[in-house]
Every structure is written in C-alpha cells, then in structure tokens.
Design an enzyme around this catalytic site. Sequence first.
Site, short mmCIF file in Angstrom:
data_model
loop_
_atom_site.label_atom_id
_atom_site.label_comp_id
_atom_site.label_asym_id
_atom_site.label_seq_id
_atom_site.Cartn_x
_atom_site.Cartn_y
_atom_site.Cartn_z
N HIS A 67 0.88 -0.72 -0.14
CA HIS A 67 0.13 0.15 0.61
C HIS A 67 0.86 1.19 -0.07
CE1 HIS A 67 -2.47 2.69 2.26
NE2 HIS A 67 -3.21 3.25 1.36
N GLU A 70 2.35 1.86 -3.27
CA GLU A 70 0.94 2.02 -4.24
C GLU A 70 1.31 4.25 -4.24
OE1 GLU A 70 -3.27 3.98 -3.98
OE2 GLU A 70 -3.18 1.94 -2.25
N HIS A 71 0.77 4.85 -2.99
CA HIS A 71 1.22 6.13 -2.62
C HIS A 71 2.33 6.76 -3.29
CE1 HIS A 71 -1.96 7.12 0.46
NE2 HIS A 71 -2.33 5.90 0.32
N GLU A 142 -4.18 8.01 7.61
CA GLU A 142 -4.65 7.10 7.32
C GLU A 142 -4.93 5.87 7.83
OE1 GLU A 142 -5.27 4.93 3.53
OE2 GLU A 142 -4.19 6.17 2.78
#
Length: 435
Positions: A67, A70-71, A142
């Site tokens: 993840h 991905e960012h 987040e």
Amino acid sequence: MEKTHYATLDETLYQQTLANGLKVTMLPKAGYHKTYAVMTTNYGSIDNSFVPSGESEFTEVPAGIAHFLEHKLFEKKAGDIFEVFSRNGASANAFTSFTRTSYLFSATDHIKTNLLTLLDFVQEPYFTEASVNKEKGIIGQEIEMYEDDPNWRLFFGIIENLYPEHPLHEDIAGTVDSIAKITPEQLYAAYRTFYQPSNMNLFVVGNIDPLATLTWIEANQNGKDFPAAEPIQRRFPEEASDGSDIIPYRMTELPVKRGKSIVGIKGLAEVTADRAGLKYRTELNLLFDMLFGDSSSNYLQLYDQGIVDDSFGYELDVARTYHFATLSGDTEKPQELSDAIIGLLEKASENPDLNAGRLALVKKDALGRLLQSMNALEYIANTYSGDDFGDASLFDLVDIIDEITLTDIQTTLKQFVRSKALSVFHIQPLAADAQ
C-alpha cells in the site's frame, strides 16, 4: 492479437501478451464516450515474505509496504502524477487489496496521452529518504482513521480469528509501527520483484480502437529496458488444514450505540485457479443468496424477531492462498444474531430455502445483476483484473450460472460450511455507553 467473442454477452475481447510479458486486454464498447484503463500487479498486502529479484534468500518486509508503494508511485521528481492526469482531462486513482495493486484512470479524450502516462508512472519508480519519511505521516493518519471505524475493526477482528498466522489478518495499510520501518531500499526491492511486466496486466475498456491502442502500448513498452523476468517466490506461514488454529470467539468494546456481530467461515479446501475455481465461487455466492438473501425466509424470520435489520449482509472473498465468507450486522443482540446464523449454517442442508425453485430465482437475479454491471466500465475492468482464475473470467459467468444445479450447491455447502471452520467476533458498546 487474440480475439475472443462471447456470444451470450455480445462482447469481444482483444488480448496480446507483449514481448516483455505484460498482458494487454482490450474491450471496445461502441457508443460509450468514456474510456477506463487499469494497470494491475499481482502483488498485495499479504506478500510480505519473498525472495527479492536478483537474490536467493527470503526476506521479510514490514506490513503495509504494498500500500505504501502504491502511494509513492504517484510522486515523481517532477511533481505529482495526479496533476498530470488532471491537465489531460482524466480522473486517476489507485487501490491495494490483499493480493493486488491497481492504478487507473478514466477520461473522455486524450486517451493516448493518459494511457502512456499510466504506463510511464507505474514503470518509473522514484523514492527518496525524505519523501518516504514524509509519506509515513500521511499514511499514519489514514491508519488511525481506519482504527476508529467500527466496521473496519469488526472485519479485521474476524479475519484475525480465521487467519491468526496468515498475513491476511494484518491491515492492508499496515500499522503506524510497521510503516515506520519502511525504507527506500525495501520499496525498490519490492518494486523490482513484483512490478515485472510479466506479473502485471493492463485492461482498457471503452471508446477505443483495439489495433491503434495496442500500437501505442507496444511502442511505449518497446522503448523501455526491463530486466529479464524472474520466477516470483512468496512464502506464507503454515496453517492447520483442519481449522484447528481458528480462534472460535473474541469480542471487544468500542464507543458505539449498538452492538455488531460477525460470523466468519474459513475455506479449508483449496480453490483452483481455473474455471472450476470460478464456478465454485459462483456456487458460494448463490448458496448464501439462497440462505440469507433479503428475500429468503431465514432473513425475514430474523428480521421479524428483531435480531437483524437492513445492515445485515454477507461478503465472500476468494483469492490465492485463502477464501472466506462473513455474515454480519448491527444488532442489539450480538450473541443471538451469531447463534442464529450458526444454527442456520449447521442445518443448512435441511433448510427449506435450499430448493430448486429458489435456486432458479437467485440464478435469474444473479444473471440480471451481472448483465446490468456489464454496462459499467469500472466494474468490468476491476473485476477482470482482480480475479485469478486462469483463462476463465467474468465473461464466462453467464454460462457458469446457467449450468449450476442444486446438486452443485449442496456439494459446495458440504465442502465449505463446517463447524470447525466457524468463528465469531462481537463489538459491544462500552459499558458506560450501555448504561
């Protein structure tokens, strides 16, 4: 270029595997103004133990690195890729699941420019110590947001019950502590291993000319140098094949007004990555719709008793190395809800809702929902790219749904629903809130 026509859907797929291994699939949709493209790598949050490309020994990386990667791919030395897409009239996004990471855009014009932007930014990583450390704070916020979400806590609570050893039970984004350990070197190692073109696919659907689109893609890929593809080696903890490692029950208290109850079922049999696997998943969906759909007598009975409300539903996830189902809802009576669901599951083979007439109805409903979904470009692309059933795909579902019999449903029920594969997780209101 391979061309496959699906007569029952009146859809034609165009496919080509490029010299570098990238699989390109295109679906022209006449009359559509929008084009949607998604580039996906077979790499997700559970892939934290692997042999890095060019090495020979396994390494362990922190939870959440897929993840995080991905960012970071959206940030380049020249600026933010979202701004590039925006200047060309495109809306871009990305998401990471347990087994996949996907990058996408939708646009009505400048399709070639946006498509090449998608290919270029995914295939050109740029990580620095400063940018990685900055991202840790952003993703940390987040993570904290999700930790405050009762539904998120409920879901991962049951996953940890079902998979106490498997990395599936770890949050896709990781934890604040785990992402704090991520380094640029680890990001590059994961990128080189899992972002090989041969481990990726590109799906383009909408107002396109397949031949022209493939020409753009091939020219872009031929202009880049990629290392020779290497077999990807992943490692997962050993799990008890009989379900003896499943945690039967846990609960927690949170600041909620009403309780939450979830029952999980862990699939103990192996699901094959082929048409049979896709048929098995479809049978499970039909089975749960027959037993717990909002038109089933079971649901109506629980609703009349005040045990469930409109929040009740089921989810099914079938992917590489795991599959499970969950049934959950908000309720004043968490224990009564989980007891009722387990009672229905354990006696499902005798349930009056499990009959040929009801199967015909849920098949008809499933077929109608599928045909309606085939009008949504996002659904087509994301479903096709996210599934892992070999040459079988959602385009085969019409025929698969049609051929499923009540005997198939009963066989799948016996294989999947076992008492030893069940687990329960409850969220109760804090004692102070309950008074």
